[in-house]
Design a protein around this motif. Structure first.
Motif, PDB file in Angstrom:
ATOM      1  N   LEU A   4     -15.939   5.730 -19.333  1.00 53.77           N
ATOM      2  CA  LEU A   4     -16.215   4.269 -19.458  1.00 53.77           C
ATOM      3  C   LEU A   4     -16.429   4.212 -17.942  1.00 53.77           C
ATOM      4  N   PRO A   5     -17.900   3.131 -17.431  1.00 54.76           N
ATOM      5  CA  PRO A   5     -17.947   3.298 -16.545  1.00 54.76           C
ATOM      6  C   PRO A   5     -16.742   2.232 -15.786  1.00 54.76           C
ATOM      7  N   ARG A   6     -17.149   1.935 -14.259  1.00 51.74           N
ATOM      8  CA  ARG A   6     -16.524   1.567 -13.839  1.00 51.74           C
ATOM      9  C   ARG A   6     -16.449   0.362 -13.698  1.00 51.74           C
ATOM     10  N   GLY A   7     -15.426  -0.800 -13.623  1.00 51.05           N
ATOM     11  CA  GLY A   7     -15.573  -2.244 -12.960  1.00 51.05           C
ATOM     12  C   GLY A   7     -14.483  -2.708 -13.789  1.00 51.05           C
ATOM     13  N   ALA A   8     -14.428  -4.219 -13.499  1.00 46.34           N
ATOM     14  CA  ALA A   8     -12.983  -4.736 -13.658  1.00 46.34           C
ATOM     15  C   ALA A   8     -13.369  -5.345 -15.067  1.00 46.34           C
ATOM     16  N   ARG A   9     -12.429  -5.579 -16.144  1.00 49.20           N
ATOM     17  CA  ARG A   9     -12.623  -6.283 -17.613  1.00 49.20           C
ATOM     18  C   ARG A   9     -11.894  -7.737 -17.534  1.00 49.20           C
ATOM     19  N   LEU A  10     -12.304  -8.635 -18.433  1.00 47.70           N
ATOM     20  CA  LEU A  10     -12.073  -9.286 -18.472  1.00 47.70           C
ATOM     21  C   LEU A  10     -11.375  -9.823 -20.176  1.00 47.70           C
ATOM     22  N   GLY A  11     -10.401 -10.496 -20.305  1.00 46.95           N
ATOM     23  CA  GLY A  11      -9.492 -11.350 -21.160  1.00 46.95           C
ATOM     24  C   GLY A  11      -9.563 -12.770 -21.522  1.00 46.95           C
ATOM     25  N   VAL A  12     -10.342 -13.050 -22.474  1.00 47.55           N
ATOM     26  CA  VAL A  12     -10.312 -15.069 -22.854  1.00 47.55           C
ATOM     27  C   VAL A  12      -9.637 -15.000 -24.381  1.00 47.55           C
ATOM     28  N   ASP A  13      -8.307 -15.559 -24.075  1.00 44.80           N
ATOM     29  CA  ASP A  13      -7.728 -16.322 -24.955  1.00 44.80           C
ATOM     30  C   ASP A  13      -8.620 -17.650 -25.223  1.00 44.80           C
ATOM     31  N   VAL A  14      -9.527 -18.114 -25.965  1.00 45.81           N
ATOM     32  CA  VAL A  14      -9.752 -19.752 -26.997  1.00 45.81           C
ATOM     33  C   VAL A  14      -9.229 -19.724 -27.309  1.00 45.81           C
ATOM     34  N   SER A  24      -8.366  -7.886 -14.870  1.00 43.22           N
ATOM     35  CA  SER A  24      -7.927  -5.896 -15.045  1.00 43.22           C
ATOM     36  C   SER A  24      -9.298  -5.729 -13.365  1.00 43.22           C
ATOM     37  N   ASP A  25      -8.063  -5.070 -13.098  1.00 44.58           N
ATOM     38  CA  ASP A  25      -8.531  -3.567 -11.667  1.00 44.58           C
ATOM     39  C   ASP A  25      -9.901  -3.365 -11.977  1.00 44.58           C
ATOM     40  N   PRO A  26     -10.519  -2.969 -11.008  1.00 40.44           N
ATOM     41  CA  PRO A  26     -11.832  -1.683 -11.168  1.00 40.44           C
ATOM     42  C   PRO A  26     -11.516  -1.085 -11.614  1.00 40.44           C
ATOM     43  N   ALA A  69     -18.032  -7.671 -13.057  1.00 42.77           N
ATOM     44  CA  ALA A  69     -17.668  -6.978 -14.352  1.00 42.77           C
ATOM     45  C   ALA A  69     -18.370  -6.262 -15.696  1.00 42.77           C
ATOM     46  N   ALA A  70     -17.350  -5.373 -16.267  1.00 42.13           N
ATOM     47  CA  ALA A  70     -18.068  -4.318 -16.720  1.00 42.13           C
ATOM     48  C   ALA A  70     -17.923  -4.693 -18.485  1.00 42.13           C
ATOM     49  N   VAL A  71     -16.910  -5.691 -18.725  1.00 45.31           N
ATOM     50  CA  VAL A  71     -17.305  -6.184 -20.083  1.00 45.31           C
ATOM     51  C   VAL A  71     -15.831  -7.371 -20.492  1.00 45.31           C
ATOM     52  N   VAL A  72     -16.261  -7.770 -21.127  1.00 45.57           N
ATOM     53  CA  VAL A  72     -15.919  -9.424 -21.251  1.00 45.57           C
ATOM     54  C   VAL A  72     -14.803  -8.737 -23.165  1.00 45.57           C
ATOM     55  N   TYR A  73     -13.607  -9.099 -23.287  1.00 41.70           N
ATOM     56  CA  TYR A  73     -13.634  -9.402 -24.389  1.00 41.70           C
ATOM     57  C   TYR A  73     -12.629 -10.143 -24.949  1.00 41.70           C
ATOM     58  N   VAL A  74     -13.052 -10.932 -25.832  1.00 39.49           N
ATOM     59  CA  VAL A  74     -12.459 -12.446 -26.462  1.00 39.49           C
ATOM     60  C   VAL A  74     -11.740 -11.847 -27.773  1.00 39.49           C
ATOM     61  N   GLY A  75     -10.742 -12.871 -27.411  1.00 38.60           N
ATOM     62  CA  GLY A  75      -9.293 -12.786 -28.613  1.00 38.60           C
ATOM     63  C   GLY A  75     -10.351 -13.505 -29.622  1.00 38.60           C
ATOM     64  N   LEU A  76      -9.783 -12.698 -31.089  1.00 37.87           N
ATOM     65  CA  LEU A  76     -10.222 -12.565 -32.031  1.00 37.87           C
ATOM     66  C   LEU A  76      -9.069 -13.169 -33.412  1.00 37.87           C
ATOM     67  N   PRO A  77      -9.043 -14.331 -33.221  1.00 37.98           N
ATOM     68  CA  PRO A  77      -7.560 -15.115 -33.978  1.00 37.98           C
ATOM     69  C   PRO A  77      -7.950 -14.605 -35.738  1.00 37.98           C
ATOM     70  N   ARG A  78      -6.881 -13.752 -36.437  1.00 39.08           N
ATOM     71  CA  ARG A  78      -7.542 -13.286 -38.212  1.00 39.08           C
ATOM     72  C   ARG A  78      -6.205 -13.516 -37.939  1.00 39.08           C
ATOM     73  N   HIS A  79      -5.620 -13.996 -39.710  1.00 37.64           N
ATOM     74  CA  HIS A  79      -4.503 -14.889 -40.232  1.00 37.64           C
ATOM     75  C   HIS A  79      -3.457 -13.233 -40.032  1.00 37.64           C
TER      76      HIS A  79
END
Length: 166
Positions: A4-14, A24-26, A69-79
């Motif tokens: 995968l391309p190098r780069g930081a990733r972000l995680g988001v908890d809405v 993350s680190d790059p 950032a190479a990608v942003v991950y957003v949490g998906l709250p499921r039951h």
């Protein structure tokens, strides 16, 4: 396997009131907490009838740009059953608004069942009193979301979760 391309990733908890942000680190090895962003619940419309960029989306977009950032991950709250509810629809709407703002950086939705419960457990194990969890619980949940996505990336050599169209 292609890398995968190098780069930081972000995680988001809405959440309803706050949004946890992790990065993350790059090389995408370790997720770390960044900050807790106040949630903007009312999304104003523009003169053209579209949705205006809110301060919460703008803050996360700024962080994505700052960290290349190479990608942003957003949490998906499921039951627990896997079914989707109101919180899921809210997270999907937020992710769509974020995807428009950070494009061409991809945004992916990743399952976040039990992340807040796990975050509370980790904080308790670290000796934090429950009363002191509130300011950091969203960041801790974002770290768990992101670390899970990083683990999936390492295992599959592909992005985790469901891609969100901008």
């Amino acid at each position: 396997m292609p890398e995968l391309p190098r780069g930081a990733r972000l995680g988001v908890d809405v959440g309803k009131a706050r949004i946890g942000l992790a990065a993350s680190d790059p090389d995408g090895l370790i997720a770390s907490p960044v900050e807790t962003v106040s949630r903007v619940l009312k999304v104003p419309t523009t003169a053209e009838g579209g949705q205006a960029v809110t301060a919460d989306v703008a803050r996360i977009a700024h962080e994505a740009a700052e960290r290349f950032a190479a990608v942003v991950y957003v949490g998906l709250p499921r039951h627990l059953s896997g079914h989707e509810g109101a919180a899921t629809a809210d997270a999907r709407g937020f992710a769509a608004r974020l995807a428009r703002e950070v494009a061409p950086v991809p945004v992916h939705l990743v399952d976040e069942r039990m992340t807040t419960v796990t975050a509370h457990a980790h904080l308790r194990a670290a000796g934090k009193k429950t009363a002191k969890h509130r300011p950091v619980i969203d960041q801790a949940a974002a770290v768990i979301i992101l670390q899970h996505a990083l683990d999936v990336e390492r295992t599959t050599a592909d992005r985790a979760g469901e891609h969100v169209d901008a």
